[in-house]
Design a protein around this motif. Structure first.
Motif, PDB file in Angstrom:
ATOM      1  N   ARG A   3      83.976   3.512  20.681  1.00  0.00           N
ATOM      2  CA  ARG A   3      83.800   3.388  19.496  1.00  0.00           C
ATOM      3  C   ARG A   3      83.575   4.809  18.692  1.00  0.00           C
ATOM      4  NH1 ARG A   3      79.325   3.087  15.702  1.00  0.00           N
ATOM      5  NH2 ARG A   3      78.051   3.286  17.787  1.00  0.00           N
ATOM      6  N   GLU A   4      82.919   5.658  19.323  1.00  0.00           N
ATOM      7  CA  GLU A   4      82.572   6.820  18.787  1.00  0.00           C
ATOM      8  C   GLU A   4      83.871   7.704  18.643  1.00  0.00           C
ATOM      9  OE1 GLU A   4      80.554   5.774  21.001  1.00  0.00           O
ATOM     10  OE2 GLU A   4      78.847   5.470  19.847  1.00  0.00           O
TER      11      GLU A   4
ATOM     12  N   THR B 195      86.987   6.531  18.789  1.00  0.00           N
ATOM     13  CA  THR B 195      87.710   6.027  17.735  1.00  0.00           C
ATOM     14  C   THR B 195      87.320   6.689  16.328  1.00  0.00           C
ATOM     15  OG1 THR B 195      87.932   4.011  19.158  1.00  0.00           O
ATOM     16  CG2 THR B 195      88.643   3.966  16.840  1.00  0.00           C
ATOM     17  N   ILE B 196      86.111   6.695  16.028  1.00  0.00           N
ATOM     18  CA  ILE B 196      85.589   7.098  14.654  1.00  0.00           C
ATOM     19  C   ILE B 196      86.131   8.687  14.628  1.00  0.00           C
ATOM     20  CG2 ILE B 196      83.850   7.695  13.366  1.00  0.00           C
ATOM     21  CD1 ILE B 196      82.390   4.930  14.538  1.00  0.00           C
TER      22      ILE B 196
END
Length: 65
Positions: A2-3, A5-6
């Protein structure tokens, strides 16, 4: 993931637009990108070094008489 991707989105952090912000201390509000960068460096190190060290251990075990 997730990190990552951000962080991969261009302009997701203010430091992308203003590079001078990379010199701001971590405790300054809005500088969470610095702590995330530390996390990414650690993750990158693990992704590279852990499989390599495991392969070396397997190779040593294989070559032992």
């Amino acid at each position: 993931m997730r990190e990552l991707t951000i962080a991969a989105v261009p302009g997701s952090y203010l430091v992308d637009s203003f590079p001078i912000l990379k010199y701001v201390p971590e405790w300054v509000p809005g500088a969470q990108f610095k702590s995330m960068a530390k996390t990414f460096v650690e993750l990158q190190s693990n992704v590279i070094n852990l499989p390599f060290s495991e392969m070396l251990q397997n190779l040593v075990r294989l070559l032992e008489p």
